[in-house]
Design an enzyme around this catalytic site. Structure first.
Site, short mmCIF file in Angstrom:
data_model
loop_
_atom_site.label_atom_id
_atom_site.label_comp_id
_atom_site.label_asym_id
_atom_site.label_seq_id
_atom_site.Cartn_x
_atom_site.Cartn_y
_atom_site.Cartn_z
N PRO A 2 0.84 -1.22 0.00
CG PRO A 2 -0.69 -1.55 1.70
CD PRO A 2 0.60 -2.06 1.17
CD GLU A 3 4.00 3.22 -2.80
OE1 GLU A 3 4.25 4.19 -2.07
OE2 GLU A 3 4.87 2.47 -3.27
CG HIS A 91 -3.40 -14.88 6.75
ND1 HIS A 91 -2.32 -15.54 7.29
CD2 HIS A 91 -3.67 -15.50 5.57
CE1 HIS A 91 -1.96 -16.51 6.47
NE2 HIS A 91 -2.75 -16.51 5.42
NE ARG A 110 5.03 -10.95 1.79
CZ ARG A 110 5.77 -10.36 0.86
NH1 ARG A 110 5.19 -9.69 -0.11
NH2 ARG A 110 7.09 -10.42 0.93
NE ARG A 172 21.42 15.45 0.99
CZ ARG A 172 20.29 15.13 1.63
NH1 ARG A 172 19.64 16.03 2.32
NH2 ARG A 172 19.84 13.90 1.57
#
Ligand SMILES: [Zn+2]
Length: 291
Positions: A2-3, A91, A110, A172
């Protein structure tokens, strides 16, 4: 995995079912996920009313008067609000029963997710030091603050803007793509969204962060916020109170310009897209359109 848009969609889907509800019981079917489940989840949460459902980076916070349950979906986690008598499946590790007769159920095959606790007025170590949110705050008027609960001694994170990125990046040498994926710079801009934003802004992912101009950083910020907001809109229309994010979001796939398209034709100029590893992550860009 999931983002940020999926997590925000999850937050928005859950909030109407959770805010104002009291947690009646917490059922833990195992003691740990990625880490041991915080003792406060069973010890403090029952009897408490959920005051807000907030998101900070890809963490969800269920705020109560004594502290916040801190959740992360990990690689494969999902949260659903179900009638309390819904049979338990494989699960389904945690149930929070609510006074509405529904249950908030955390499923995670997981087990890279977590369920921790942030005492009121404190910032959990996982949230400390995070950069600003790439989108306006969600979940409460004060969610921009640095993971603090609204009554705490808030530390206001800087605003995500072109000027902010420009100032932070001077000197940077790290590739701009890696810079943008650094959670201390800005949170939740994952591999898929950084690839698309750099394409939209015409910036090569390999360019040194310190060599990108103020104007181009302003375009990049515009691209990041537009793309994330669009993804949330799409996710929000596809998913409602039932959310099970896994893998790259399918609703977004047809609209990708760079991510996952190495060797294919650039949708803008037709040349073959380049592909390389940047900071160990697969990276695709157009050598002509992105400089
Ligand atoms: Zn091109």
């Amino acid at each position: 995995m999931p983002e940020l848009p999926e997590v925000e969609t999850t937050r928005a889907g859950l909030a109407p079912h959770l805010v104002g509800r009291r947690v009646v019981t917490a059922t833990l079917r195992r003691p740990d996920l990625r880490w041991p489940i915080a003792a406060e989840i069973a010890g403090l949460l029952p009897g408490r009313r959920i005051e807000a459902v907030r998101r900070r980076a890809k963490y969800l916070l269920l705020d109560t008067a004594v502290g916040s349950a801190l959740l992360h979906l990990g690689m494969s986690g999902s949260l659903r609000v179900l009638p309390a008598d819904t049979p338990v499946r494989d699960h389904d590790h945690v149930d929070l029963a609510l006074d509405s007769g529904q249950v908030l159920r955390f499923n995670d095959p997981r087990r890279f997710g977590c369920l921790l606790w942030q005492p009121r007025g404190e910032v959990h170590p996982l949230l400390a030091g995070l950069g600003p949110e790439p989108l306006p705050a969600s979940g409460s008027a004060r969610a921009t603050v640095d993971g603090m609960d609204p009554e705490g001694g808030d530390v206001v994170a800087p605003t995500f803007s072109g000027d902010y990125l420009f100032a932070l990046s001077r000197g940077r040498r790290v590739p701009v793509k890696s810079f943008l994926m650094d959670q201390k710079v800005v949170v939740g801009v994952g591999n898929i969204y950084v690839a698309e934003a750099l394409f939209a802004a015409g910036i090569s992912p390999l360019r040194a962060a310190g060599k990108v101009s103020r104007e181009r950083y302003a375009r990049l910020v515009e691209a990041v916020t537009t793309i994330l907001a669009h993804a949330i809109t799409r996710g929000g229309t596809t998913l409602r109170d039932f959310i099970s994010p896994d893998g790259a979001p399918g609703y977004f796939e047809q609209e990708l310009f760079a991510y996952g398209r190495g060797g294919e034709a650039c949708r803008r100029c037709g040349r073959a897209l380049k592909q390389a590893l940047v900071g160990q992550r697969a990276t695709v860009w157009c050598g002509h359109c992105q400089r």
